[in-house]
Design a protein around this motif. Structure first.
Motif, mmCIF file in Angstrom:
data_model
loop_
_atom_site.group_PDB
_atom_site.id
_atom_site.type_symbol
_atom_site.label_atom_id
_atom_site.label_comp_id
_atom_site.label_asym_id
_atom_site.label_seq_id
_atom_site.Cartn_x
_atom_site.Cartn_y
_atom_site.Cartn_z
ATOM 1 N N PRO A 67 0.825 -1.201 0.000
ATOM 2 C CA PRO A 67 0.000 0.000 0.000
ATOM 3 C C PRO A 67 0.866 1.260 0.000
ATOM 4 C CG PRO A 67 0.033 -0.987 2.185
ATOM 5 C CD PRO A 67 0.766 -1.925 1.285
ATOM 6 N N ILE A 68 0.442 2.280 -0.745
ATOM 7 C CA ILE A 68 1.287 3.464 -0.935
ATOM 8 C C ILE A 68 1.148 4.470 0.205
ATOM 9 C CG2 ILE A 68 1.356 3.231 -3.448
ATOM 10 C CD1 ILE A 68 -0.816 5.395 -3.607
ATOM 11 N N GLU A 309 -4.776 -9.420 -2.355
ATOM 12 C CA GLU A 309 -3.544 -9.292 -1.580
ATOM 13 C C GLU A 309 -3.855 -9.226 -0.083
ATOM 14 O OE1 GLU A 309 -0.482 -9.427 -2.828
ATOM 15 O OE2 GLU A 309 -1.376 -9.763 -4.804
ATOM 16 N N PRO A 310 -2.880 -9.599 0.765
ATOM 17 C CA PRO A 310 -3.119 -9.586 2.213
ATOM 18 C C PRO A 310 -3.598 -8.242 2.741
ATOM 19 C CG PRO A 310 -1.107 -10.793 1.728
ATOM 20 C CD PRO A 310 -1.565 -10.184 0.428
ATOM 21 N N TYR A 311 -3.052 -7.131 2.212
ATOM 22 C CA TYR A 311 -3.461 -5.814 2.708
ATOM 23 C C TYR A 311 -4.883 -5.451 2.274
ATOM 24 C CZ TYR A 311 -1.858 -4.442 -1.997
ATOM 25 O OH TYR A 311 -1.665 -4.340 -3.356
ATOM 26 N N GLU A 312 -5.460 -6.205 1.321
ATOM 27 C CA GLU A 312 -6.854 -6.002 0.909
ATOM 28 C C GLU A 312 -7.802 -6.958 1.628
ATOM 29 O OE1 GLU A 312 -5.505 -4.939 -3.701
ATOM 30 O OE2 GLU A 312 -6.264 -6.924 -3.166
ATOM 31 N N ASP A 318 -12.332 -6.604 6.552
ATOM 32 C CA ASP A 318 -11.687 -7.545 5.638
ATOM 33 C C ASP A 318 -12.347 -7.554 4.257
ATOM 34 O OD1 ASP A 318 -10.104 -8.230 7.773
ATOM 35 O OD2 ASP A 318 -11.076 -10.156 8.152
ATOM 36 N N ASN A 319 -11.548 -7.908 3.255
ATOM 37 C CA ASN A 319 -12.027 -8.182 1.897
ATOM 38 C C ASN A 319 -12.710 -6.977 1.253
ATOM 39 O OD1 ASN A 319 -11.179 -10.953 1.756
ATOM 40 N ND2 ASN A 319 -12.843 -11.437 3.172
ATOM 41 N N VAL A 320 -11.980 -5.860 1.233
ATOM 42 C CA VAL A 320 -12.527 -4.639 0.637
ATOM 43 C C VAL A 320 -11.496 -3.988 -0.275
ATOM 44 C CG1 VAL A 320 -13.401 -2.309 1.050
ATOM 45 C CG2 VAL A 320 -14.070 -4.170 2.582
ATOM 46 N N THR A 344 -8.216 0.265 5.765
ATOM 47 C CA THR A 344 -7.044 0.435 6.619
ATOM 48 C C THR A 344 -5.936 1.242 5.955
ATOM 49 O OG1 THR A 344 -7.514 -1.661 7.736
ATOM 50 C CG2 THR A 344 -5.275 -0.818 7.925
ATOM 51 N N SER A 345 -5.722 1.043 4.664
ATOM 52 C CA SER A 345 -4.627 1.718 3.960
ATOM 53 C C SER A 345 -5.081 2.118 2.556
ATOM 54 C CB SER A 345 -3.401 0.801 3.887
ATOM 55 O OG SER A 345 -3.709 -0.387 3.166
ATOM 56 N N ILE A 346 -4.168 2.785 1.837
ATOM 57 C CA ILE A 346 -4.454 3.258 0.471
ATOM 58 C C ILE A 346 -3.513 2.563 -0.494
ATOM 59 C CG2 ILE A 346 -4.380 5.255 -1.079
ATOM 60 C CD1 ILE A 346 -5.213 6.977 1.336
#
Length: 364
Positions: A67-68, A309-312, A318-320, A344-346
């Motif tokens: 994530p950036i 991906e795990p961060y998604e 979860d799962n978004v 959670t992140s971008i």
């Protein structure tokens, strides 16, 4: 008829016997069975080959630095950063207006700027746009999920965002020229309504807003019109959530603002699949008439981007994958899609407008 368990033929005269005292009828039946078996094997092989060669469409490609943007990048303490609106400024700088959730669980908006739209982000040292519940009570519990549209006729950026009140989420509107000073129009669509964006130009002399009112069991996409940006009417449903087991059953909504193309308004929308493990947010495509955007021309039958991906897949939700903004390259085709990952992140993914239109032609 050929019996695959025994290798024998069932005679038409003696259907309960196998290969005994069979004459010409049995011979013909046997030859016919061999032909059918050969055709079945050929078909099975063809289907197997097709399945091996059939790969899911890869319209979007995740950036290797994803994530950036994360909460740890922020100059002040926050819980999470996600669902950013996006635009290109006059000097070519990418601006993300990020949803930032504090440790109370309430959200505000904060700007991050980057020369290349990927890294070296310059983040405002304090919230860029805070909720103002004293003047705008609809913002009591925060402001969320901005969509940015540059309006050439006004020379300003329109920011359509979700205002959260005791009554639920509603659609609010603000304008800015520099992302430092803002003119709020207040709530323009009452709860429960969200996932909204303005089109960049008038349609038959009226401004057009795509939004997502929701009921107890379903949520569909609508369009409304206004001559003054305050009062809205001419409400029309433009895209209905499907039923049953579809990936976009029961609940859909606009993701980033529509993309104007020669073929129509290209819309990236999200669909929510409910299953025993919870919800899965994925993305699909639809195309709407340029001069009558309430008319859907094409709608994809499959989702084109989902949490992998795990961060998604793992985070506060979860799962978004949930994009609220994009930027277009100088070629008018390359798209940088900015999305919230698991609330959670971008993260960012790249794609092609032409490829999306081509995919819609083949999958609608």
């Amino acid at each position: 008829m050929y019996d695959p368990k025994t290798g024998g033929c069932r005679d038409g005269l003696h259907s309960d016997r196998l290969n005994e005292n069979q004459g010409a009828e049995s011979t013909l039946a046997f030859l016919q069975a061999l032909l059918e078996l050969s055709q079945a094997k050929s078909l099975k092989g063809l289907m197997s080959t097709n399945n091996m060669n059939h790969k899911p469409s890869q319209l979007f490609h995740r950036h290797k630095l994803n994530p950036i943007l994360k909460a740890t990048n922020w100059p002040y303490q926050v819980n999470s950063v996600f669902n950013p609106g996006a635009t290109l400024l006059a000097d070519g700088t990418t601006l993300l207006l990020c949803r930032v959730e504090d440790r109370r669980g309430l959200s505000h908006l904060c700007a991050a700027r980057s020369v290349n739209g990927v890294d070296d982000w310059q983040i405002d040292s304090e919230p860029t746009l805070m909720a103002d519940p004293k003047r705008f009570p609809e913002e009591l519990w925060g402001i969320e999920d901005p969509r940015i549209t540059y309006i050439p006729e006004l020379g300003q950026y329109a920011i359509v965002y979700t205002a959260f009140s005791r009554e639920g989420p509603g659609v609010a509107l603000a304008f800015t020229k520099d992302f430092h000073h803002f003119e709020r129009y207040g709530e323009i669509m009452q709860p429960a309504d969200k996932d909204a964006a303005l089109l960049p130009r008038k349609i038959d002399g009226r401004w057009a807003l795509i939004h997502r009112p929701s009921g107890a069991t379903s949520a569909h996409m609508w369009i409304s019109y206004s001559s003054n940006l305050y009062h809205w009417g001419g409400h029309r449903q433009i895209l209905e959530a499907r039923l049953g087991g579809w990936w976009d059953a029961n609940k859909i909504g606009l993701s980033p603002p529509p993309i104007e193309t020669s073929q129509g308004w290209l819309v990236i929308y999200h669909g929510v699949r409910q299953n025993a493990a919870g919800s899965i947010y994925r993305l699909g495509l639809a195309l709407f008439d340029l001069d009558a955007p309430e008319r859907c021309i094409k709608r994809g039958d499959e989702w084109v981007f989902g949490p992998e991906e795990p961060y998604e897949q793992h985070g506060d939700v979860d799962n978004v994958v949930f994009p609220c903004g994009y930027t277009l390259g100088a070629d008018g085709d390359t798209i940088n899609l900015y999305y919230g990952a698991a609330d959670t992140s971008i993260a960012m993914a790249t794609g092609s407008v032409r490829e999306m239109l081509r995919w819609l032609k083949d999958h609608s």
